[in-house]
Scaffold this motif. Structure first.
Motif, PDB file in Angstrom:
ATOM      1  N   THR A  97       1.056  -1.143  -0.043  1.00  0.00           N
ATOM      2  CA  THR A  97       0.040  -0.017   0.076  1.00  0.00           C
ATOM      3  C   THR A  97       0.713   1.300   0.035  1.00  0.00           C
ATOM      4  O   THR A  97       1.991   1.195   0.465  1.00  0.00           O
ATOM      5  CB  THR A  97      -1.003  -0.203   1.147  1.00  0.00           C
ATOM      6  OG1 THR A  97      -1.786   1.258   0.993  1.00  0.00           O
ATOM      7  CG2 THR A  97      -0.034   0.195   2.481  1.00  0.00           C
ATOM      8  N   TYR A  98       0.338   2.467  -0.521  1.00  0.00           N
ATOM      9  CA  TYR A  98       1.140   3.512  -0.597  1.00  0.00           C
ATOM     10  C   TYR A  98       1.518   4.003   0.665  1.00  0.00           C
ATOM     11  O   TYR A  98       0.650   4.325   1.679  1.00  0.00           O
ATOM     12  CB  TYR A  98       0.158   4.737  -1.467  1.00  0.00           C
ATOM     13  CG  TYR A  98       0.981   6.040  -1.694  1.00  0.00           C
ATOM     14  CD1 TYR A  98       1.657   6.042  -2.614  1.00  0.00           C
ATOM     15  CD2 TYR A  98       0.502   6.965  -0.751  1.00  0.00           C
ATOM     16  CE1 TYR A  98       2.267   7.236  -3.093  1.00  0.00           C
ATOM     17  CE2 TYR A  98       1.293   8.285  -0.864  1.00  0.00           C
ATOM     18  CZ  TYR A  98       2.068   8.442  -1.838  1.00  0.00           C
ATOM     19  OH  TYR A  98       2.531   9.843  -2.133  1.00  0.00           O
ATOM     20  N   ASN A  99       2.903   4.210   0.703  1.00  0.00           N
ATOM     21  CA  ASN A  99       3.330   4.898   1.971  1.00  0.00           C
ATOM     22  C   ASN A  99       2.952   4.089   3.178  1.00  0.00           C
ATOM     23  O   ASN A  99       2.845   4.685   4.442  1.00  0.00           O
ATOM     24  CB  ASN A  99       3.154   6.179   2.147  1.00  0.00           C
ATOM     25  CG  ASN A  99       4.015   7.191   1.351  1.00  0.00           C
ATOM     26  OD1 ASN A  99       5.056   6.717   0.996  1.00  0.00           O
ATOM     27  ND2 ASN A  99       3.487   8.466   1.137  1.00  0.00           N
ATOM     28  N   ASN A 100       2.794   2.811   3.200  1.00  0.00           N
ATOM     29  CA  ASN A 100       2.088   2.063   4.395  1.00  0.00           C
ATOM     30  C   ASN A 100       0.953   2.545   5.448  1.00  0.00           C
ATOM     31  O   ASN A 100       1.067   2.533   6.553  1.00  0.00           O
ATOM     32  CB  ASN A 100       3.302   1.645   5.054  1.00  0.00           C
ATOM     33  CG  ASN A 100       4.541   1.008   4.410  1.00  0.00           C
ATOM     34  OD1 ASN A 100       4.210  -0.140   4.014  1.00  0.00           O
ATOM     35  ND2 ASN A 100       5.710   1.545   4.511  1.00  0.00           N
ATOM     36  N   LEU A 101       0.032   3.119   4.347  1.00  0.00           N
ATOM     37  CA  LEU A 101      -1.151   3.887   5.059  1.00  0.00           C
ATOM     38  C   LEU A 101      -2.100   2.967   5.189  1.00  0.00           C
ATOM     39  O   LEU A 101      -2.589   2.253   4.308  1.00  0.00           O
ATOM     40  CB  LEU A 101      -1.319   5.237   4.350  1.00  0.00           C
ATOM     41  CG  LEU A 101      -0.191   6.251   4.195  1.00  0.00           C
ATOM     42  CD1 LEU A 101      -0.815   7.658   3.584  1.00  0.00           C
ATOM     43  CD2 LEU A 101       0.094   6.663   5.932  1.00  0.00           C
ATOM     44  N   GLN A 142       8.304  -0.098  -3.177  1.00  0.00           N
ATOM     45  CA  GLN A 142       8.897   1.076  -2.862  1.00  0.00           C
ATOM     46  C   GLN A 142       7.814   1.894  -2.222  1.00  0.00           C
ATOM     47  O   GLN A 142       6.507   1.772  -2.338  1.00  0.00           O
ATOM     48  CB  GLN A 142       8.912   1.859  -4.389  1.00  0.00           C
ATOM     49  CG  GLN A 142       9.828   3.074  -4.038  1.00  0.00           C
ATOM     50  CD  GLN A 142      10.313   3.538  -5.428  1.00  0.00           C
ATOM     51  OE1 GLN A 142      10.842   2.613  -6.345  1.00  0.00           O
ATOM     52  NE2 GLN A 142       9.717   4.627  -5.990  1.00  0.00           N
ATOM     53  N   SER A 143       8.124   2.650  -1.320  1.00  0.00           N
ATOM     54  CA  SER A 143       6.829   3.218  -0.216  1.00  0.00           C
ATOM     55  C   SER A 143       5.947   4.167  -0.841  1.00  0.00           C
ATOM     56  O   SER A 143       4.835   4.222  -0.654  1.00  0.00           O
ATOM     57  CB  SER A 143       7.800   4.036   1.065  1.00  0.00           C
ATOM     58  OG  SER A 143       8.427   5.102   0.343  1.00  0.00           O
ATOM     59  N   ASP A 144       6.792   4.831  -1.962  1.00  0.00           N
ATOM     60  CA  ASP A 144       5.730   5.796  -2.801  1.00  0.00           C
ATOM     61  C   ASP A 144       5.036   5.098  -3.829  1.00  0.00           C
ATOM     62  O   ASP A 144       4.521   5.896  -4.819  1.00  0.00           O
ATOM     63  CB  ASP A 144       6.435   7.067  -2.927  1.00  0.00           C
ATOM     64  CG  ASP A 144       7.498   6.937  -3.919  1.00  0.00           C
ATOM     65  OD1 ASP A 144       7.966   5.696  -3.991  1.00  0.00           O
ATOM     66  OD2 ASP A 144       8.314   7.952  -4.335  1.00  0.00           O
ATOM     67  N   ASP A 145       5.262   3.960  -4.213  1.00  0.00           N
ATOM     68  CA  ASP A 145       4.870   3.301  -5.428  1.00  0.00           C
ATOM     69  C   ASP A 145       4.544   1.572  -4.912  1.00  0.00           C
ATOM     70  O   ASP A 145       5.632   0.856  -5.200  1.00  0.00           O
ATOM     71  CB  ASP A 145       5.848   3.292  -6.577  1.00  0.00           C
ATOM     72  CG  ASP A 145       5.216   2.678  -7.728  1.00  0.00           C
ATOM     73  OD1 ASP A 145       4.274   2.296  -7.611  1.00  0.00           O
ATOM     74  OD2 ASP A 145       5.726   3.041  -9.030  1.00  0.00           O
ATOM     75  N   PRO A 146       3.466   1.446  -4.772  1.00  0.00           N
ATOM     76  CA  PRO A 146       3.176  -0.226  -4.399  1.00  0.00           C
ATOM     77  C   PRO A 146       3.200  -0.938  -5.474  1.00  0.00           C
ATOM     78  O   PRO A 146       2.912  -2.264  -5.304  1.00  0.00           O
ATOM     79  CB  PRO A 146       1.646  -0.206  -3.910  1.00  0.00           C
ATOM     80  CG  PRO A 146       1.101   1.353  -4.377  1.00  0.00           C
ATOM     81  CD  PRO A 146       1.960   2.272  -4.418  1.00  0.00           C
ATOM     82  N   SER A 201       1.335  -0.950   8.359  1.00  0.00           N
ATOM     83  CA  SER A 201       0.342   0.113   8.327  1.00  0.00           C
ATOM     84  C   SER A 201      -0.558  -0.019   9.414  1.00  0.00           C
ATOM     85  O   SER A 201      -1.577   0.560   9.603  1.00  0.00           O
ATOM     86  CB  SER A 201      -0.562  -0.183   7.004  1.00  0.00           C
ATOM     87  OG  SER A 201      -1.134  -1.632   7.288  1.00  0.00           O
TER      88      SER A 201
END
Length: 525
Positions: A85-89, A189-193, A163
């Motif tokens: 998930t995006y930025n582990n949110l 990658q944190s900004d690209d799942p 998350s």
């Protein structure tokens, strides 16, 4: 004749294109075929023109079907459903992926067939990162010939649950029947799942071969413990004239460190310095492999249990601290590694014979003992006098079946029925405990002590315990055979018992279509 002869895995995936959740069921065919099928089972009933199942993709219909044809054998490996998930949110719907091995190679074909690990988009089956090719080992260093070795086991995917909800994938671990253990870094990658940098693949960056495959390097190759005696074996170097690689059929059990938050934790994402620590349990052997059948005279294979630490925070290429040659290593000897052949463990079997004679038989496990399921690791917190301690408790359990001694004993004759009763042997659970204190590191030699004995049979020491071996109950005479018991508590509701495993056996006598429904499709008045 086979149809679907493999286990279904199921879970929820979010379809970003349709903006809806789907209940995905994914399965291979085992010996019944060389394909995978993914279906949406969100509603198992007919509502107007709806069908109960929607086929999302198969390995014959996916856009990369030719790639599947080149690498898939009989699809035994159960796909693991995992997320990024995006930025582990927590608040953002995750991307869903499947991770699996390519199964037994059947007949001639591409050199990659049966030796590949895949990660694909769960909704389309399309490849999202380079497929991984595990080249065969040196000839005559495995129990099976190289052409029979394959990626048949399940892949274990580890998560730090950054998350706090989705269980995003980090490292994946796979052990093969030639004794090799691989670590495949699947962290997005944190900004690209949908991007995977593979920072911590075992052995360093895996070289691409120009055909869409990355050539995997094992983190370890573990030698088998060999000896023709019933209760002794030796570990030596893996060579064509020496020991062979250990035989791993069951998947590893893995768990990340720092899984339990402090009571006053603000819920922030786990710092990078506290990640990349995993506890890994392995067990070798299988009761279904004739090549290593301990009941065959002259066979020299003995099953082993392993527990080891992978801490690759400082060096993403390595992380394992294993003594040279992976020798027999008891608890209390090494800070990050344990290896015990089963013949080093003593078990007690209580037998009630048909004539009501009771006998306790105490001795080491013999060469015939084998695991019947993957290991299991449970993690729990601990409280003392109403206060949560800054500690995590890890219970590691191995389930071992040992057949009978096949000794002609008159006590197995049932006078009432005038029949001999088959001695089916017994199943045992071999358990260990490890406590991680506030230091946050896995340490099998920890000098931390719990403030009290919590009555679990392991005392107060935080260090890796000696084994506790317990015969599995469930039958009055201790003659249960190979039995798998469920966990002591339900995974969702600890206040009720877990559902029973197994169940009744049925035989098909006919078939026909019926209308099904889910609670959401019951007509309302």
């Amino acid at each position: 004749m086979f149809g679907v002869a493999a286990t279904v895995n199921a879970g929820w995936v979010f379809d970003h294109e349709a903006e809806r959740w789907r209940h995905l069921a994914i399965f291979g065919f085992g010996p019944g075929g060389e394909e995978l099928m993914a279906v949406d089972v969100s509603h198992m009933g007919k509502l107007q023109d709806d069908d109960p199942l929607e086929v999302l993709w198969t390995t014959q219909t996916a856009n990369n079907a030719a790639e599947y044809d080149a690498s898939l054998g009989q699809t035994w490996s159960r796909p693991a459903l995992t997320y990024a998930t995006y930025n582990n949110l927590m608040a953002i719907e995750p991307r869903a992926y499947l991770v699996f091995g390519s199964g037994y190679a059947v007949g001639e074909g591409d050199e990659h067939r049966g030796h590949v690990l895949w990660m694909v988009d769960a909704l389309t089956g399309e490849t999202v990162t380079d497929k991984t090719y595990m080249a065969p080992p040196q000839h005559d260093t495995s129990y099976d010939p190289n052409e029979a070795l394959a990626a048949v086991g399940d892949v274990a995917v580890g998560s730090h649950c950054l998350s706090r909800y989705w269980g995003e994938m980090q490292e994946a671990y796979f052990a093969d029947p030639s004794g090799r253990l691989y670590r495949w870094d699947l962290a997005a990658q944190s900004d690209d799942p949908s991007a995977f940098p593979h920072v911590a693949d075992s052995g360093g960056t895996w070289v691409k071969d120009g055909q869409g495959y990355a050539t995997a390097e094992p983190a370890l190759r573990l030698p088998a413990c060999q000896g023709t005696g019933d209760y002794s074996c030796a570990v030596g170097p893996i060579t064509p004239n020496g020991n062979k690689g250990d035989v791993f059929t069951f998947s590893p059990a893995i768990v990340a460190n720092n899984r339990i938050d402090d009571i006053d934790d603000p819920g922030e994402i786990l710092p990078a310095g506290d990640r990349d620590q995993f506890l890994i349990a392995l067990v070798s052997g299988s009761p279904n492999d004739d090549v290593i059948d301990g009941g065959v005279a002259g066979n020299d294979f003995h099953s082993s249990i392993y527990l080891m630490v992978d801490d690759h925070r400082d060096n993403p290429d390595s992380g394992f601290d294993v003594p040279n040659g992976a020798p027999i290593t008891a608890p209390g000897v090494h800070a990050a590694f344990m290896r015990l052949p089963l013949n080093q463990l003593t078990r007690t079997r209580t037998i009630v014979f048909p004539n009501d004679t009771v006998e306790d038989q105490t001795r080491p496990f013999s060469k015939t003992a084998r695991p019947i399921r993957p290991p299991m690791i449970r993690v729990t917190g601990v409280a003392h006098e109403g206060e949560q301690l800054d500690a995590e408790v890890y219970y590691v359990t191995y389930t071992i079946y040992e057949p009978s001694d096949s000794i002609c004993d008159s006590r197995w004759y049932d006078e009432d029925s005038k029949e001999w009763v088959l001695d089916q042997g017994a199943t045992y659970e071999v358990s260990f405990r490890l406590v991680v204190d506030s230091s946050g590191d896995f340490d099998f030699l920890s000098d931390y002590d719990l403030p009290e004995d919590f009555g679990d049979g392991f005392g107060t020491s935080a260090a890796l315990s000696a084994a506790v071996v317990r015969q599995v109950e469930g039958c009055d005479d201790g003659n249960c055979g190979a039995v798998i018991n469920p966990p002591q508590t339900s995974p969702c509701d600890p206040n009720v018992n877990a559902p029973p495993l197994g169940g009744m056996t049925s035989i098909q006598t006919g078939f026909g279509e019926i209308d099904g429904f889910s609670p959401l499709e019951i007509p309302l008045p």
